[in-house]
Motif scaffolding. Structure first.
Motif, PDB file in Angstrom:
ATOM      1  N   ASP A  30     -78.913 -50.875  15.569  1.00  0.00           N
ATOM      2  CA  ASP A  30     -78.157 -49.766  15.007  1.00  0.00           C
ATOM      3  C   ASP A  30     -76.689 -50.185  15.058  1.00  0.00           C
ATOM      4  O   ASP A  30     -76.041 -50.071  16.100  1.00  0.00           O
ATOM      5  CB  ASP A  30     -78.392 -48.494  15.824  1.00  0.00           C
ATOM      6  N   SER A  32     -74.063 -48.950  14.019  1.00  0.00           N
ATOM      7  CA  SER A  32     -73.055 -47.927  14.284  1.00  0.00           C
ATOM      8  C   SER A  32     -72.689 -47.887  15.766  1.00  0.00           C
ATOM      9  O   SER A  32     -71.623 -47.380  16.140  1.00  0.00           O
ATOM     10  CB  SER A  32     -73.542 -46.548  13.826  1.00  0.00           C
ATOM     11  N   SER A  33     -73.572 -48.438  16.598  1.00  0.00           N
ATOM     12  CA  SER A  33     -73.326 -48.464  18.046  1.00  0.00           C
ATOM     13  C   SER A  33     -72.716 -49.784  18.504  1.00  0.00           C
ATOM     14  O   SER A  33     -72.484 -49.976  19.698  1.00  0.00           O
ATOM     15  CB  SER A  33     -74.633 -48.219  18.808  1.00  0.00           C
ATOM     16  N   ASP A  35     -69.496 -52.152  18.308  1.00  0.00           N
ATOM     17  CA  ASP A  35     -68.077 -52.157  17.949  1.00  0.00           C
ATOM     18  C   ASP A  35     -67.647 -53.494  17.379  1.00  0.00           C
ATOM     19  O   ASP A  35     -68.209 -54.544  17.723  1.00  0.00           O
ATOM     20  CB  ASP A  35     -67.215 -51.858  19.183  1.00  0.00           C
TER      21      ASP A  35
END
Length: 202
Positions: A30, A32-33, A35
Protein backbone atom coordinates in the motif's frame (compact mmCIF):
# COMPACT_ATOMS: atom_id res chain seq x y z
CA UNK A 1 17.38 -1.53 9.78
CA UNK A 2 15.70 -4.77 8.65
CA UNK A 3 15.11 -8.33 9.86
CA UNK A 4 15.57 -10.40 6.70
CA UNK A 5 11.90 -11.42 6.70
CA UNK A 6 10.69 -10.70 3.16
CA UNK A 7 7.25 -9.05 3.01
CA UNK A 8 6.73 -8.87 -0.76
CA UNK A 9 8.25 -9.90 -4.09
CA UNK A 10 8.60 -7.00 -6.49
CA UNK A 11 9.20 -7.00 -10.23
CA UNK A 12 11.51 -4.56 -11.99
CA UNK A 13 9.36 -2.73 -14.55
CA UNK A 14 11.85 -0.33 -16.09
CA UNK A 15 15.38 1.02 -15.93
CA UNK A 16 16.55 4.54 -16.73
CA UNK A 17 20.27 5.28 -16.80
CA UNK A 18 20.71 8.84 -15.56
CA UNK A 19 23.61 9.95 -13.39
CA UNK A 20 22.61 6.88 -11.37
CA UNK A 21 20.39 4.00 -12.44
CA UNK A 22 16.69 4.78 -11.81
CA UNK A 23 14.83 1.53 -11.15
CA UNK A 24 11.02 1.31 -11.15
CA UNK A 25 9.69 -1.64 -9.13
CA UNK A 26 6.12 -2.92 -9.16
CA UNK A 27 5.02 -4.17 -5.74
CA UNK A 28 2.06 -5.22 -3.63
CA UNK A 29 2.59 -2.62 -0.89
CA UNK A 30 0.00 0.00 0.00
CA UNK A 31 2.15 2.84 -1.27
CA UNK A 32 0.04 5.45 0.51
CA UNK A 33 1.71 4.20 3.70
CA UNK A 34 5.23 4.51 2.25
CA UNK A 35 6.79 7.96 2.56
CA UNK A 36 9.10 9.51 0.02
CA UNK A 37 12.63 8.94 1.30
CA UNK A 38 11.68 5.70 3.05
CA UNK A 39 14.11 2.79 2.99
CA UNK A 40 13.18 -0.50 1.34
CA UNK A 41 15.53 -3.48 1.14
CA UNK A 42 15.61 -4.75 -2.45
CA UNK A 43 17.10 -8.26 -2.48
CA UNK A 44 19.20 -7.24 0.50
CA UNK A 45 20.18 -3.76 -0.71
CA UNK A 46 18.91 -0.81 1.35
CA UNK A 47 17.56 1.72 -1.18
CA UNK A 48 15.64 4.99 -0.86
CA UNK A 49 12.21 5.61 -2.36
CA UNK A 50 12.57 8.62 -4.72
CA UNK A 51 9.26 8.33 -6.58
CA UNK A 52 6.11 6.24 -6.23
CA UNK A 53 2.67 5.41 -7.59
CA UNK A 54 -0.29 3.30 -6.47
CA UNK A 55 1.51 -0.02 -7.00
CA UNK A 56 5.13 0.90 -7.66
CA UNK A 57 8.10 2.79 -6.34
CA UNK A 58 11.38 3.97 -7.81
CA UNK A 59 14.91 3.98 -6.40
CA UNK A 60 18.24 5.33 -7.60
CA UNK A 61 21.11 2.84 -7.63
CA UNK A 62 24.63 4.28 -7.69
CA UNK A 63 27.54 2.87 -9.66
CA UNK A 64 29.21 1.97 -6.35
CA UNK A 65 26.21 -0.12 -5.32
CA UNK A 66 26.12 -1.86 -8.71
CA UNK A 67 29.82 -2.72 -8.39
CA UNK A 68 29.30 -4.35 -4.97
CA UNK A 69 26.18 -6.40 -5.68
CA UNK A 70 25.21 -9.44 -7.73
CA UNK A 71 25.60 -9.14 -11.49
CA UNK A 72 22.24 -9.01 -13.27
CA UNK A 73 20.42 -7.91 -10.13
CA UNK A 74 18.83 -4.99 -11.93
CA UNK A 75 17.31 -6.18 -15.19
CA UNK A 76 13.80 -5.60 -16.53
CA UNK A 77 11.42 -8.36 -15.44
CA UNK A 78 13.65 -9.57 -12.61
CA UNK A 79 11.82 -10.56 -9.41
CA UNK A 80 13.36 -9.22 -6.22
CA UNK A 81 12.76 -9.70 -2.51
CA UNK A 82 11.37 -6.65 -0.71
CA UNK A 83 11.29 -5.67 2.95
CA UNK A 84 10.21 -2.38 4.45
CA UNK A 85 12.32 -0.88 7.23
CA UNK A 86 11.80 -2.19 10.76
CA UNK A 87 9.60 -0.09 13.05
CA UNK A 88 10.03 0.14 16.82
CA UNK A 89 7.84 -2.56 18.34
CA UNK A 90 7.84 -4.81 15.25
CA UNK A 91 8.56 -8.50 15.73
CA UNK A 92 12.22 -9.34 15.11
CA UNK A 93 11.54 -12.62 13.33
CA UNK A 94 14.88 -13.01 11.57
CA UNK A 95 18.06 -11.27 12.71
CA UNK A 96 19.41 -7.71 12.59
CA UNK A 97 20.08 -6.81 8.95
CA UNK A 98 21.50 -3.46 7.80
CA UNK A 99 20.87 -3.72 4.06
CA UNK A 100 24.58 -3.22 3.31
CA UNK A 101 25.83 -6.00 1.05
CA UNK A 102 29.20 -7.40 2.15
CA UNK A 103 29.85 -9.41 -1.00
CA UNK A 104 28.40 -11.83 -3.49
CA UNK A 105 28.27 -15.61 -3.54
CA UNK A 106 27.75 -18.11 -6.33
CA UNK A 107 25.26 -20.97 -6.09
CA UNK A 108 27.17 -24.22 -6.53
CA UNK A 109 24.17 -26.54 -6.32
CA UNK A 110 20.50 -26.65 -5.43
CA UNK A 111 19.03 -30.10 -4.86
CA UNK A 112 15.87 -31.59 -3.38
CA UNK A 113 16.15 -32.64 0.28
CA UNK A 114 12.80 -33.99 1.45
CA UNK A 115 10.28 -31.21 0.89
CA UNK A 116 13.02 -28.59 1.03
CA UNK A 117 15.95 -27.50 -1.14
CA UNK A 118 19.56 -27.87 -0.05
CA UNK A 119 21.55 -24.99 -1.49
CA UNK A 120 25.35 -24.72 -1.49
CA UNK A 121 26.92 -21.30 -2.02
CA UNK A 122 30.60 -20.51 -2.68
CA UNK A 123 32.01 -17.35 -1.08
CA UNK A 124 35.22 -15.35 -1.32
CA UNK A 125 37.95 -15.97 1.22
CA UNK A 126 37.52 -12.53 2.80
CA UNK A 127 33.95 -13.41 3.85
CA UNK A 128 34.79 -16.94 5.01
CA UNK A 129 35.80 -16.04 8.61
CA UNK A 130 32.38 -14.48 9.24
CA UNK A 131 30.30 -17.52 8.28
CA UNK A 132 29.72 -20.23 10.88
CA UNK A 133 27.50 -23.30 11.17
CA UNK A 134 24.22 -22.44 12.95
CA UNK A 135 25.00 -18.75 12.51
CA UNK A 136 22.89 -16.28 10.55
CA UNK A 137 23.42 -14.92 7.04
CA UNK A 138 21.33 -12.85 4.67
CA UNK A 139 21.00 -14.12 1.09
CA UNK A 140 19.27 -11.75 -1.36
CA UNK A 141 17.64 -10.09 1.63
CA UNK A 142 16.44 -13.29 3.31
CA UNK A 143 17.52 -14.17 6.86
CA UNK A 144 18.75 -17.77 6.91
CA UNK A 145 20.60 -20.18 9.19
CA UNK A 146 23.84 -21.71 7.95
CA UNK A 147 23.67 -25.51 8.14
CA UNK A 148 27.33 -26.27 7.50
CA UNK A 149 30.56 -24.66 6.30
CA UNK A 150 33.43 -26.32 4.42
CA UNK A 151 36.92 -25.00 3.72
CA UNK A 152 38.68 -27.19 1.19
CA UNK A 153 41.40 -26.41 -1.36
CA UNK A 154 41.22 -22.68 -0.52
CA UNK A 155 37.50 -22.67 -1.35
CA UNK A 156 34.82 -21.87 1.24
CA UNK A 157 31.25 -23.04 0.75
CA UNK A 158 28.25 -23.03 3.03
CA UNK A 159 25.01 -24.99 2.96
CA UNK A 160 21.48 -23.73 3.50
CA UNK A 161 18.11 -25.45 3.80
CA UNK A 162 15.30 -23.64 1.98
CA UNK A 163 11.96 -24.80 3.36
CA UNK A 164 8.87 -24.77 1.11
CA UNK A 165 7.41 -21.65 2.77
CA UNK A 166 10.61 -19.66 2.19
CA UNK A 167 10.79 -20.85 -1.42
CA UNK A 168 7.20 -19.72 -1.96
CA UNK A 169 7.35 -16.23 -0.42
CA UNK A 170 10.84 -15.26 -1.65
CA UNK A 171 12.87 -15.64 -4.82
CA UNK A 172 15.09 -18.32 -3.25
CA UNK A 173 12.97 -21.04 -4.82
CA UNK A 174 14.48 -19.90 -8.15
CA UNK A 175 18.10 -20.51 -7.13
CA UNK A 176 20.06 -22.61 -9.60
CA UNK A 177 23.73 -23.46 -10.09
CA UNK A 178 25.70 -20.47 -11.35
CA UNK A 179 23.39 -17.76 -10.04
CA UNK A 180 25.07 -15.03 -8.02
CA UNK A 181 23.44 -13.68 -4.86
CA UNK A 182 23.89 -10.76 -2.48
CA UNK A 183 25.31 -11.67 0.92
CA UNK A 184 25.29 -9.79 4.19
CA UNK A 185 27.14 -11.35 7.09
CA UNK A 186 25.74 -11.28 10.62
CA UNK A 187 26.52 -7.90 12.18
CA UNK A 188 27.54 -9.66 15.42
CA UNK A 189 30.18 -11.64 13.51
CA UNK A 190 31.51 -8.38 12.06
CA UNK A 191 31.92 -6.79 15.49
CA UNK A 192 33.44 -9.91 17.03
CA UNK A 193 36.01 -10.06 14.24
CA UNK A 194 36.85 -6.38 14.76
CA UNK A 195 37.25 -6.91 18.51
CA UNK A 196 39.60 -9.82 17.86
CA UNK A 197 41.59 -7.71 15.41
CA UNK A 198 41.87 -4.83 17.87
CA UNK A 199 42.96 -7.21 20.64
CA UNK A 200 45.81 -8.51 18.48
CA UNK A 201 47.13 -4.94 18.09
CA UNK A 202 47.46 -4.39 21.83
Amino acid sequence: MFTGIVSDIGTIESLDQRGDLRVKIKCGYDMSSVDMGASIACSGICLTVVDKGDDWFAVDVSGETLSCTATGQFTTGRRINLERALKVGDELGGHIVTGHVDGVGEVVSSITAGDSREVVIRVSRDLAPYIAAKGSITVDGVSLTVNAVSDEDAVTQFTLNIIPHTAQVTTLGELQSGRVVNLEIDILARYLARMEQARSLV
